[in-house]
Write a protein that holds these residues in place. Structure first.
Motif: not given
Length: 405
Positions: A136, A144, A162, A189, A194, A197, A218, A220
């Motif tokens: 993601i 999100v 997460f 976020a 990184c 999750y 994920v 960001v």
């Protein structure tokens, strides 16, 4: 002082959290009493422990009530998730204001072959059918909004934690879904980097689900993109998303890997194997050879690749044989990247990123530089790079030949 299940929990869904995590008893955390009973007292005991933990979390007293999220100024977009090792379409530098990024994931339970040579297989617990779950990608300040669905044919309850989010056990306390149910979670976020999750139903079910493949990453990104220590923009051409998975597959008395009819049937045997802390396999992207041979990733000389590496359970030490980590973010994108690393570090329960621009053609082995795991347990990927060889960087001066003694 007022007692709440969770200040961020909708009243209409409190019934499900109480039913799944507090009042339904031990068996609810595996998706039903019949499943727990069929799989024996060991599973039931673990679930009783889980229920007690979640009951304690649910009864925590808080001082404030939930406030209504201010979503003014946000634009809604859908992100189409793709299977690893690839990344969804995204902007490296954010355009416009913050967004609500809508994604959907199914908690699919599927039989996967881990090693064709030995016949090792696992009932993988997955997000969207892959190990690892899909990558993601959002920007700092985005929301999100995940729709998490548990198919009716599942054997177990699932949820998602997460590491990039804030509160409610990373969302794990708000996302418990039984077979045939779905839930929607929205989180902001706020931290660039990184992040892992993973599924976290509670108690022994947490490592059981994680070591059966139920984890992912994920990323960001800062709104203005990645930068070096001096603030100069860093761009990448492609992403290689690596999920390192440790499996603990039970064996029979003859040393052969055991097989099971349904997901969850291996629970008691798996706990015994997990307690050794010694994985039978340590692989990239779900299986031995998943990223080698015909499945190798392909790049070109001059391309800059961002390698995102996730390990939800154990430490790892990635190394690109024949290359380097030009820029490496082991922790946060808020910190300046390390430079020129030969091997970098992935802390268990994290995801991280490293960037390299390929300078020579050939086959590069991307490995866990615990070489026992790379060579014997499966933690190896291949990058095939096309282009012209540069003798200024390396040259075979004399080919192998006999020498006089």
């Amino acid at each position: 002082m007022t007692k709440f299940i969770n200040p961020g929990l909708k009243k209409t869904s409190r019934r499900n959290v109480l039913r799944g995590s507090v009042l339904a008893g031990a068996a609810a955390l595996t998706g039903g009493a019949a499943i727990a009973a069929r799989r024996g007292p060991q599973m039931t005991k673990a679930n009783e422990t889980s229920a007690k933990l979640y009951k304690a979390a649910a009864e925590v007293k808080v001082k404030s009530t939930a406030s209504v999220a201010d979503l003014s100024g946000y634009t809604r977009v859908k992100q189409e998730l793709v299977a690893p090792p690839f990344a969804p379409e995204h902007e490296q530098v954010a355009k416009g204001g913050p967004k609500i990024v809508e994604i959907t994931m199914d908690t699919t339970e599927r039989l996967m072959v881990v090693d064709e040579d030995t016949g090792a297989e696992v009932w993988a617990l997955t997000y969207n059918g892959s190990v690892p779950g899909p990558l993601i990608i959002v920007h700092e300040g985005d929301m999100v909004e995940l729709t998490l669905r548990n198919p009716e044919d599942s054997q177990m309850e699932h949820n998602i934690d997460f590491h990039a989010s804030t509160g409610a056990l990373g969302g794990g306390g708000l996302t418990h879904v039984f077979p045939g149910e779905e839930t929607v979670l929205r989180w902001k976020a706020t931290k660039p980097g990184c992040f892992t999750y993973h599924c976290a139903p509670g108690g022994a079910m947490i490592p059981y689900h994680v070591t059966h493949g139920m984890n992912g990453a994920v990323m960001v990104l800062p709104r203005d993109g990645l930068k070096d220590k001096d603030g100069n923009a860093l761009k990448y051409d492609k992403i290689a998303y690596i999920g390192e998975q440790d499996y603990y597959l039970p064996k029979d008395e003859d040393g052969e890997f055991k097989t099971y009819e349904l997901a969850g049937d291996d629970y008691a045997d798996s706990l015994d194997a997990m307690r050794t802390l010694t994985p039978t396999h340590s692989v990239f992207n779900g299986a031995v050879g998943a990223l080698t041979g015909e499945n190798a990733l392909k790049f070109k000389v001059g391309e800059t690749v961002l390698m995102i590496h996730n390990q939800a359970n154990r430490d790892s030490r990635p190394h690109l044989i024949g290359g380097h980590g030009n820029f490496v973010w082991e922790t946060s994108f808020s910190d300046a990247p390390m430079t020129g690393l030969e091997t970098w570090f992935v802390r268990g329960g994290t995801a991280m990123a490293s960037m390299y621009t390929f300078e020579q053609p050939g086959v590069y082995a991307y490995v866990n530089h615990n070489l026992i795991e790379a060579a014997l347990l499966g933690a190896t990927a291949h990058f095939v790079v096309e282009g012209d060889w540069n003798n200024d960087l390396m040259e075979q001066v004399v080919a192998p030949r006999p020498f006089a003694t």
